[in-house]
Design an enzyme around this catalytic site. Structure first.
Site, PDB file in Angstrom:
ATOM      1  N   CYS A   1      -6.915  -0.702 -16.650  1.00 32.68           N
ATOM      2  CA  CYS A   1      -6.155  -0.730 -15.402  1.00 32.68           C
ATOM      3  C   CYS A   1      -4.928   0.166 -15.484  1.00 32.68           C
ATOM      4  O   CYS A   1      -4.067   0.121 -14.608  1.00 32.68           O
ATOM      5  CB  CYS A   1      -5.752  -2.166 -15.044  1.00 32.68           C
TER       6      CYS A   1
ATOM      7  N   CYS B   1       0.850  -1.197   0.000  1.00 31.86           N
ATOM      8  CA  CYS B   1       0.000   0.000   0.000  1.00 31.86           C
ATOM      9  C   CYS B   1       0.882   1.241   0.000  1.00 31.86           C
ATOM     10  O   CYS B   1       1.972   1.224   0.547  1.00 31.86           O
ATOM     11  CB  CYS B   1      -0.902   0.044   1.246  1.00 31.86           C
TER      12      CYS B   1
END
Length: 473
Positions: A430, A95
């Protein structure tokens, strides 16, 4: 927010990295979620910086045209700054936006999409859609965990790679993995440490299903092995699967070499329970643990719903789905249209798509085969006018390419005369950069119109931008 990163300084050589922190004002955020500041005429990329912040930054790398820094102290924080939930955040590379609240994360992605479409493609959608949002923790139903045996760090490490590094972040929990996987991390370490090939097992792939009935979230663990398993190793893996209710797979080579060692009950003659369901369409899609499926099942359901609404397929329509995979969009579209043709370059996925069509024939508008769903193998990166003509009449088109985009397809579509074009096309992306390139070609050379576009927060707490756009001929 800027998406122009490096071409801002003409300095001929790298400067020395100051030992003491320096004051910086964060002006914007780049495509990777890093703060952008300027110092002495150079761009400074600040890991974890948010727009408007006044910080003290410690420079960690200096190049002739830019510097890289980390935050030493925050003098004036952005009001959207929050405390990261994960204790490993800052080291783990899984992340990179946990320091921003979810509203700020989604706004960042929407702005990246708008800016990239304009700056790279000179495209402005007539309408920007409300973002698709959904599960934000425990959402990552697909993951590839690195494994390393590092005696100097206490033994086996399992986790994502550290930020911009080949080192492995040693995780004992992970908030973006499903809880059933996160709690297994310590046990997985102990398992790998007990194996004779602990230093020849570089990766564990995680796949979780999403079903309405038990097992609601079947779990598969694929152990990548560079040496054969001993009998004891095999038995330990099977015992682990039985104890924790997980399918155990071994993968000695490429993805197509993955083989089931035992099902979730520990049966060595069992079968996989992996599948996800799409209740809106009455569809159930079985898949293998190394097949490509969307990471976030909740967002995938919403994305499918929006794509079908945007395309508006009718019972008399012929629909083509390019880069169809195992039928994620193909089968829902086939519940609305008379004929749907899915085209994919990977033969194994095409075969799985055919099997899924047969298994879901009760939900389809027409039976699988010539009059209903077809799956074809083709290299879509070498798509040409002849390949398009071989598809026959196309009333609706959906494209869902990998990160490289669909440039060959875009070139064909841009050159088609209006009477040979589908009335509507949905492009699922994407990668906003290749989306902008492809749409720019179709809009500026082919005179297609982009009616609407928006983002789907498929990967919360990361800078990954998933998007969807509707074009009309």
């Amino acid at each position: 927010m800027s998406n122009t990163l490096l071409e801002t300084s003409g300095r001929p050589s790298a400067s020395a990295v100051p030992a003491e922190p320096v004051r910086c004002h964060i002006e914007s955020v780049d495509l990777d979620g890093q703060g952008i500041a300027h110092r002495d005429g150079k761009v400074v990329f600040v890991q974890g910086g948010l727009p408007g912040e006044e910080i003290e930054a410690r420079l960690v790398r200096s190049k002739p045209r830019y510097d890289v820094a980390e935050i030493a102290a925050i003098r004036r924080p952005n009001p959207n700054r929050v405390a990261p939930r994960c204790p490993h955040y800052g080291t783990c590379g899984g992340c990179n936006l946990q320091h921003a609240d979810l509203r700020a994360q989604v706004a960042f992605k929407q702005r990246v999409l708008e800016d990239t479409l304009w700056h790279l493609g000179r495209v402005r959608p007539a309408q920007m859609l409300a973002p698709i949002e959904g599960p934000t923790w425990g959402y990552r139903f697909r993951a590839r965990l690195a494994v390393r045996d590092v005696p100097s760090r206490g033994g086996v490490l399992i986790g994502f790679h550290e930020k911009k590094s080949s080192y492995v972040a040693d995780l004992d929990e992970c908030s973006v993995l499903p809880a059933q996987v996160s709690v297994l991390l310590p046990a997985l370490k102990a398992l790998v440490e007990s194996l004779s090939i602990r230093n020849r097992m570089p990766q564990i792939e995680v796949a979780v299903g999403d079903c309405q009935r038990p097992p609601r979230h079947p779990l598969a663990l694929v152990f990548r092995t560079l040496l054969p398993l001993s009998g004891k190793d095999r038995n330990r893996l099977i015992a682990f699967g039985r104890e924790h209710g997980a399918e155990i797979w071994q993968q000695p080579g490429g993805p197509d070499t993955a083989r089931l060692l035992c099902d979730a009950e520990g049966r060595t003659d069992g079968t996989s329970a992996l599948a996800y369901e799409l209740p809106e369409f009455g569809i159930r899609i079985p898949f293998g643990p190394t097949d490509f499926t969307q990471v976030n099942a909740g967002i995938n359901r919403q994305l499918l719903s929006r794509a079908v609404q945007m395309l508006d397929p009718r019972p008399e329509h012929r629909v083509v789905d390019l880069f169809c995979g195992l039928g994620n969009f193909t089968l829902p579209l086939a519940t609305r249209a008379r004929q749907v043709i899915g085209v994919e370059g990977v033969k194994a996925l095409v075969e799985r798509g055919r099997q899924n069509a047969l298994a879901n024939r009760h939900a389809l508008l027409a039976p699988p085969g010539n009059d209903g769903v077809q799956f074809r193998v083709a290299n879509l990166f070498e798509f040409d006018r002849a390949a398009w003509q071989a598809l026959g009449r196309v009333d609706r088109l959906l494209i869902d390419p990998p990160r490289d985009g669909a440039l060959a397809v875009a070139r064909v579509l841009a050159a088609l005369p209006p009477e040979q074009r589908p009335a509507r096309m949905v492009y699922v992306s994407c990668n906003p950069a290749t989306l902008a390139r492809d749409l720019g070609l179709m809009v500026n050379e082919g005179k297609w119109r982009v009616r609407m576009a928006g983002v789907a927060n498929m990967f919360p707490h990361t800078a990954h931008v998933e998007s969807i756009a509707l074009l009309e001929a």
